[in-house]
Design a protein around this motif. Structure first.
Motif, mmCIF file in Angstrom:
data_model
loop_
_atom_site.group_PDB
_atom_site.id
_atom_site.type_symbol
_atom_site.label_atom_id
_atom_site.label_comp_id
_atom_site.label_asym_id
_atom_site.label_seq_id
_atom_site.Cartn_x
_atom_site.Cartn_y
_atom_site.Cartn_z
ATOM 1 N N GLY A 1 17.111 21.213 -29.451
ATOM 2 C CA GLY A 1 15.713 21.043 -29.050
ATOM 3 C C GLY A 1 14.986 20.219 -30.094
ATOM 4 N N SER A 2 14.733 20.838 -31.248
ATOM 5 C CA SER A 2 14.040 20.160 -32.349
ATOM 6 C C SER A 2 14.728 20.544 -33.658
ATOM 7 N N THR A 3 15.026 19.565 -34.495
ATOM 8 C CA THR A 3 15.675 19.870 -35.779
ATOM 9 C C THR A 3 14.735 20.672 -36.685
ATOM 10 N N GLY B 1 11.997 17.084 -29.134
ATOM 11 C CA GLY B 1 11.497 16.563 -30.413
ATOM 12 C C GLY B 1 9.981 16.652 -30.426
ATOM 13 N N ARG B 2 9.429 17.083 -31.558
ATOM 14 C CA ARG B 2 7.986 17.333 -31.629
ATOM 15 C C ARG B 2 7.290 16.409 -32.611
ATOM 16 N N GLY B 3 6.036 16.073 -32.280
ATOM 17 C CA GLY B 3 5.150 15.401 -33.218
ATOM 18 C C GLY B 3 4.045 16.371 -33.604
ATOM 19 N N GLN B 4 2.912 15.836 -34.033
ATOM 20 C CA GLN B 4 1.787 16.690 -34.405
ATOM 21 C C GLN B 4 1.157 17.296 -33.141
ATOM 22 N N ARG B 5 0.515 18.433 -33.328
ATOM 23 C CA ARG B 5 -0.273 19.068 -32.251
ATOM 24 C C ARG B 5 0.456 19.089 -30.910
ATOM 25 N N GLY B 6 1.732 19.378 -30.914
ATOM 26 C CA GLY B 6 2.461 19.501 -29.654
ATOM 27 C C GLY B 6 2.828 18.178 -28.995
ATOM 28 N N ASN B 7 2.580 17.044 -29.666
ATOM 29 C CA ASN B 7 3.016 15.752 -29.112
ATOM 30 C C ASN B 7 4.530 15.720 -28.981
ATOM 31 N N ARG B 8 5.021 14.947 -28.011
ATOM 32 C CA ARG B 8 6.460 14.820 -27.833
ATOM 33 C C ARG B 8 6.978 13.665 -28.693
ATOM 34 N N ARG C 1 3.441 -1.585 -34.559
ATOM 35 C CA ARG C 1 4.113 -0.656 -33.641
ATOM 36 C C ARG C 1 4.855 0.417 -34.435
ATOM 37 N N LYS C 2 4.889 1.603 -33.852
ATOM 38 C CA LYS C 2 5.454 2.742 -34.595
ATOM 39 C C LYS C 2 6.979 2.685 -34.608
ATOM 40 N N VAL C 3 7.552 2.700 -35.817
ATOM 41 C CA VAL C 3 9.011 2.705 -35.964
ATOM 42 C C VAL C 3 9.514 4.068 -36.429
HETATM 43 C C1 BT5 Z 1 4.990 12.084 -35.290
HETATM 44 O O1 BT5 Z 1 4.067 12.770 -34.557
HETATM 45 O O2 BT5 Z 1 5.009 10.894 -35.471
HETATM 46 C C2 BT5 Z 1 6.047 12.969 -35.921
HETATM 47 C C3 BT5 Z 1 7.410 12.630 -35.446
HETATM 48 C C4 BT5 Z 1 8.441 13.499 -36.124
HETATM 49 C C5 BT5 Z 1 9.757 13.457 -35.416
HETATM 50 C C6 BT5 Z 1 10.820 14.169 -36.199
HETATM 51 S S1 BT5 Z 1 12.412 13.896 -35.500
HETATM 52 C C7 BT5 Z 1 13.097 15.143 -36.468
HETATM 53 C C8 BT5 Z 1 12.073 16.273 -36.528
HETATM 54 N N1 BT5 Z 1 12.240 17.190 -35.419
HETATM 55 C C9 BT5 Z 1 11.165 17.186 -34.609
HETATM 56 O O3 BT5 Z 1 11.044 17.899 -33.592
HETATM 57 N N2 BT5 Z 1 10.251 16.321 -35.084
HETATM 58 C C10 BT5 Z 1 10.683 15.686 -36.300
HETATM 59 P P1 BT5 Z 1 2.741 12.145 -33.965
HETATM 60 O O4 BT5 Z 1 1.968 11.418 -35.020
HETATM 61 O O5 BT5 Z 1 2.084 13.277 -33.273
HETATM 62 O O6 BT5 Z 1 3.251 11.062 -32.941
HETATM 63 C C11 BT5 Z 1 3.724 11.408 -31.681
HETATM 64 C C12 BT5 Z 1 3.322 10.286 -30.734
HETATM 65 O O7 BT5 Z 1 4.098 9.109 -31.016
HETATM 66 C C13 BT5 Z 1 3.627 10.638 -29.268
HETATM 67 O O8 BT5 Z 1 2.537 11.289 -28.679
HETATM 68 C C14 BT5 Z 1 3.869 9.261 -28.671
HETATM 69 O O9 BT5 Z 1 2.645 8.614 -28.363
HETATM 70 C C15 BT5 Z 1 4.509 8.490 -29.806
HETATM 71 N N3 BT5 Z 1 5.994 8.550 -29.783
HETATM 72 C C16 BT5 Z 1 6.798 9.506 -29.268
HETATM 73 N N4 BT5 Z 1 8.092 9.232 -29.502
HETATM 74 C C17 BT5 Z 1 8.113 8.039 -30.170
HETATM 75 C C18 BT5 Z 1 9.144 7.233 -30.695
HETATM 76 N N5 BT5 Z 1 10.444 7.554 -30.627
HETATM 77 N N6 BT5 Z 1 8.768 6.080 -31.321
HETATM 78 C C19 BT5 Z 1 7.481 5.712 -31.437
HETATM 79 N N7 BT5 Z 1 6.451 6.440 -30.966
HETATM 80 C C20 BT5 Z 1 6.770 7.604 -30.346
#
Ligand code: BT5
Length: 205
Positions: A35-37, A62-69, A129-131
């Motif tokens: 699911g998520s590391t 995989g999760r980002g901030q505030r529940g973002n995917r 662009r986000k890398v």
């Molecule tokens: C982030 O959140 O940028 C944090 C990302 C962290 C991912 C790592 S992977 C290993 C570990 N395990 C996890 O579950 N998470 C961490 P945030 O600033 O909230 O950005 C999320 C937003 O970026 C999303 O809402 C999309 O708009 C965009 N996004 C999603 N996937 C993307 C991708 N692969 N590349 C670029 N943008 C992306």
């Protein structure tokens, strides 16, 4: 798995052998899918030492901030989390976010001579662009040091079509920026080496 896919696998032992006596990378695991590391490392934290690194070839949640995917397609990127016990207060997690974002950004610049920028607090960008992105989560412990999990996602070998349509004008991979595929294993070693060095400078005793 096809022979090409096997060649493209991350191999934990090989990464570890290239790191020597490190804190970050003391133990390395690679899972095929999870699911998520970040969640997996939190579950392992009680029985694991600082520096454990868990990679997943694919994340289904995989999760980002505030529940973002966070999109984490199979074998296209580096999706990993690091277990840390830094010498900082529980309210200072932003320092870890800055450390991880800066080190990943510097690593991309050094390894590939690409120009990167950091969009605070946690985005690494190429040409706007986000890398890559960073997600640091801390858990208070009765006795310090507190627990921190630094999750890092780096887009490596996606083509534009590998991203969902809504991200295509905002996301980029290293391969897209370079016009060629990238050896994920080699780059994983370079990033972990740099993270270990910069972590020791700022957070280790
Ligand atoms: C982030 O959140 O940028 C944090 C990302 C962290 C991912 C790592 S992977 C290993 C570990 N395990 C996890 O579950 N998470 C961490 P945030 O600033 O909230 O950005 C999320 C937003 O970026 C999303 O809402 C999309 O708009 C965009 N996004 C999603 N996937 C993307 C991708 N692969 N590349 C670029 N943008 C992306």
């Amino acid at each position: 798995m096809s022979p090409v896919e096997i060649l493209d696998c991350l191999v934990a032992d090989e990464v570890q052998a290239n790191l020597g006596r490190a804190i970050i990378g003391r133990e390395i695991m690679v899972l095929e899918q999870i699911g998520s590391t970040n969640d997996a490392v939190l579950e392992m934290a009680r029985h694991s030492e600082e520096g454990l690194v868990l990679f997943a070839e694919q994340q289904t949640a995989g999760r980002g901030q505030r529940g973002n995917r966070w999109e984490s397609p199979a074998r296209k990127g580096l999706w990993f989390s690091i277990l840390l016990r830094p010498k900082i207060d529980i309210n200072q997690s932003a320092r870890l976010t800055a450390w991880a974002a800066e080190t990943v950004s510097d690593s991309i610049q050094k390894e590939f001579l690409l120009e990167t920028s950091i969009k605070l607090p946690n985005d690494i960008q190429i040409n706007g662009r986000k890398v890559a992105g960073v997600l640091v989560e801390m858990r208070a412990q009765e006795k310090r040091p507190h627990l921190a999990i630094a999750g890092i996602g780096i887009n490596v070998n996606q083509s534009l079509e590998d991203f969902p349509e809504n991200l295509r004008d905002r996301a980029i991979s290293l391969a897209m920026a370079l016009g060629r595929q990238v050896d994920r294993q080699k780059f994983a070693i370079a990033v972990l080496r740099n993270l270990d060095r910069t972590y020791r400078e700022s957070f280790a005793s």
